[in-house]
Write an enzyme that holds these catalytic residues in place. Structure first.
Site, PDB file in Angstrom:
ATOM      1  N   LYS A  36     -21.695   7.610 -60.513  1.00 22.62           N
ATOM      2  CA  LYS A  36     -22.395   7.431 -61.869  1.00 22.62           C
ATOM      3  C   LYS A  36     -22.339   6.190 -62.389  1.00 22.62           C
ATOM      4  CE  LYS A  36     -22.725  12.598 -62.368  1.00 22.62           C
ATOM      5  NZ  LYS A  36     -22.296  13.742 -63.193  1.00 22.62           N
ATOM      6  N   LYS A  89     -25.975  17.073 -52.187  1.00 25.49           N
ATOM      7  CA  LYS A  89     -25.794  18.355 -53.119  1.00 25.49           C
ATOM      8  C   LYS A  89     -27.059  18.478 -54.077  1.00 25.49           C
ATOM      9  CE  LYS A  89     -23.362  17.291 -57.219  1.00 25.49           C
ATOM     10  NZ  LYS A  89     -22.675  17.495 -58.207  1.00 25.49           N
ATOM     11  N   LYS A 131     -28.597  18.102 -60.950  1.00 27.32           N
ATOM     12  CA  LYS A 131     -29.345  17.776 -61.973  1.00 27.32           C
ATOM     13  C   LYS A 131     -29.919  16.136 -62.283  1.00 27.32           C
ATOM     14  CE  LYS A 131     -26.361  20.243 -64.665  1.00 27.32           C
ATOM     15  NZ  LYS A 131     -25.284  20.365 -65.933  1.00 27.32           N
TER      16      LYS A 131
HETATM   17  N1  AQP Z   1     -25.296  21.972 -55.549  1.00 28.02           N
HETATM   18  C1  AQP Z   1     -24.145  22.376 -55.960  1.00 28.02           C
HETATM   19  N2  AQP Z   1     -23.389  23.234 -55.174  1.00 28.02           N
HETATM   20  C2  AQP Z   1     -22.412  24.180 -55.609  1.00 28.02           C
HETATM   21  N3  AQP Z   1     -21.690  23.882 -56.943  1.00 28.02           N
HETATM   22  C3  AQP Z   1     -22.259  22.962 -57.639  1.00 28.02           C
HETATM   23  N4  AQP Z   1     -22.229  22.819 -58.965  1.00 28.02           N
HETATM   24  C4  AQP Z   1     -23.079  21.676 -59.375  1.00 28.02           C
HETATM   25  N5  AQP Z   1     -23.661  21.464 -58.474  1.00 28.02           N
HETATM   26  C5  AQP Z   1     -23.348  22.299 -57.438  1.00 28.02           C
HETATM   27  C6  AQP Z   1     -20.837  23.412 -59.620  1.00 28.02           C
HETATM   28  O1  AQP Z   1     -21.415  23.873 -60.829  1.00 28.02           O
HETATM   29  C7  AQP Z   1     -20.438  23.675 -61.910  1.00 28.02           C
HETATM   30  C8  AQP Z   1     -20.887  23.102 -63.195  1.00 28.02           C
HETATM   31  O2  AQP Z   1     -21.096  21.992 -63.001  1.00 28.02           O
HETATM   32  P1  AQP Z   1     -21.379  20.870 -64.170  1.00 28.02           P
HETATM   33  O3  AQP Z   1     -21.757  21.422 -65.392  1.00 28.02           O
HETATM   34  O4  AQP Z   1     -20.283  19.739 -64.148  1.00 28.02           O
HETATM   35  O5  AQP Z   1     -22.739  20.427 -63.520  1.00 28.02           O
HETATM   36  P2  AQP Z   1     -22.919  19.283 -62.894  1.00 28.02           P
HETATM   37  O6  AQP Z   1     -21.792  18.918 -61.838  1.00 28.02           O
HETATM   38  O7  AQP Z   1     -23.111  17.973 -63.921  1.00 28.02           O
HETATM   39  O8  AQP Z   1     -24.014  19.548 -62.232  1.00 28.02           O
HETATM   40  P3  AQP Z   1     -24.904  18.794 -61.527  1.00 28.02           P
HETATM   41  O9  AQP Z   1     -26.195  19.072 -61.136  1.00 28.02           O
HETATM   42  O10 AQP Z   1     -23.963  18.458 -60.170  1.00 28.02           O
HETATM   43  O11 AQP Z   1     -24.887  17.325 -62.252  1.00 28.02           O
HETATM   44  P4  AQP Z   1     -24.726  15.968 -61.863  1.00 28.02           P
HETATM   45  O12 AQP Z   1     -25.905  15.557 -61.397  1.00 28.02           O
HETATM   46  O13 AQP Z   1     -24.452  15.407 -63.349  1.00 28.02           O
HETATM   47  O14 AQP Z   1     -23.528  15.929 -60.919  1.00 28.02           O
HETATM   48  C9  AQP Z   1     -19.294  22.991 -61.223  1.00 28.02           C
HETATM   49  O15 AQP Z   1     -18.328  23.925 -60.906  1.00 28.02           O
HETATM   50  C10 AQP Z   1     -20.031  22.551 -60.082  1.00 28.02           C
HETATM   51  O16 AQP Z   1     -18.837  22.110 -58.863  1.00 28.02           O
END
Ligand code: AQP
Length: 332
Positions: free
Chosen positions: A112, A195, A198
């Site tokens: 990031k 993966k 978001k």
């Molecule tokens: N693709 C995924 N497959 C399985 N689990 C996932 N999680 C996120 N993406 C996947 C799980 O969702 C939970 C909440 O995560 P968060 O609030 O930290 O969301 P995040 O990681 O910000 O979601 P993103 O989409 O992955 O965001 P960015 O793009 O910021 O990295 C966690 O338990 C996570 O493991």
């Protein structure tokens, strides 16, 4: 009953299918087998730059979605992180036993910050995994249900708990990650080796639970699939179709083998069409329930006030023990 804690960030207008299948789905089932604490982690949501109005809306929206997906405030403790000041307080103490290099090795931070550039990377993004450790250790959690992307942060949490206990006396339970292999990494529909995310997925690569169901159906139908025509589960050579099979199996509570039998001799198109229908039927009631919760903000606030009180009853005890053990004088 073993204790679980997990959190989700209010950083988007909707959860995506990866958040649900990788994490929240397990949160729902663990309500019956565990003493469960779940939080919307708004302190984490300000590490990348944010809009205050959007954050407030998304926090309520996140709570409403969690309730719509099956969290029941009578069977779990559901709260907002910033309502419980102990998180930031313990975060500080843990940051003082974390090595600078150790924090710098976190892959999510490296990714990031590389994307944002040094001038746009906050110190908060750097210390985020330490705050996450505080989130978990405050509740003496035994298990933390998360997706695969959180494994390294969980390792750091374990290291910090052990280090603190060794230096200052037994204070924290050392938690383990609870990662369900099948759904630990839901991938991007357009780039099925990455993966679903978001921040990184293209609009067509991500299924948002609150998006127009017809649009989500279209995204499934136009998901990237693999060469060949046979429907097989093979993550390495057929990552696209394997991801669709994983999603299909999880949403219908079927085994992948059962799906392989059902689609024996049929093509990718059939599978996508059926999965699109399954998805539409899955999201419609969730959207309705989310709307109903949002329409009653007084009830949401009440649920959150009760949740914060229950959370503080546990976190205050742990923080007091940590402060005592680290050598702070207790206030008279
Ligand atoms: N693709 C995924 N497959 C399985 N689990 C996932 N999680 C996120 N993406 C996947 C799980 O969702 C939970 C909440 O995560 P968060 O609030 O930290 O969301 P995040 O990681 O910000 O979601 P993103 O989409 O992955 O965001 P960015 O793009 O910021 O990295 C966690 O338990 C996570 O493991």
């Amino acid at each position: 009953r073993p204790r679980v804690l997990s959190g989700i960030q209010p950083t988007a207008d909707s959860f995506h299918l990866g958040n649900y299948l990788g994490a929240v789905r397990n949160w729902v089932s663990m309500q019956d087998t565990h003493d469960a604490f779940y939080c919307v982690v708004d302190l984490h949501a300000i590490t990348m730059g944010h809009d205050p109005v959007a954050l407030r809306n998304r926090t309520r929206l996140s709570v409403a979605q969690l309730l719509a997906l099956g969290l029941d405030p009578d069977r779990c403790t559901l709260f907002v992180q910033s309502h419980v000041p102990e998180h930031a307080q313990l975060g500080w103490v843990l940051s003082c036993i974390t090595g600078f290099g150790e924090a710098g090795r976190m892959v999510q931070f490296k990714d990031k910050s590389a994307k944002a550039g040094q001038d746009s990377t906050s110190v908060g993004l750097f210390t985020y995994p330490i705050l996450q450790a505080a989130d978990i250790l405050l509740y003496q959690a035994d298990q933390v249900p998360v997706g695969e992307d959180q494994r390294q942060h969980l390792e750091l949490t374990r290291d910090l708990a052990q280090r603190f206990n060794t230096r200052f006396g037994q204070t924290f339970t050392v938690p383990s990650a609870y990662i369900v292999k099948d759904t630990a990494k839901i991938t991007d529909l357009q780039d099925p080796t990455s993966k679903m995310s978001k921040s990184a997925s293209s609009p067509n690569g991500i299924i948002e639970l609150l998006d127009d169901p017809a649009r989500s159906a279209k995204k499934i139908k136009s998901a990237v699939t693999d060469t060949g025509r046979e429907i097989l589960y093979d993550e390495e050579n057929k990552p696209g179709i394997s991801n669709l099979l994983t999603i299909y199996a999880a949403l219908t509570n079927r085994a992948i083998d059962e799906l392989l039998e059902m689609y024996d001799g049929r093509g990718y198109g059939d599978l996508k069409k059926d999965l699109a229908e399954v998805l539409v039927e899955f999201v419609k009631p969730i959207q309705e329930r989310t709307r109903a919760y949002l329409d009653d903000p007084a009830q949401l606030d009440k649920i959150l006030a009760i949740g914060a009180e229950k959370a503080r009853a546990v976190s205050a005890v742990t923080l007091a023990a940590a402060y005592q053990n680290v050598g702070f004088v207790s206030p008279a």
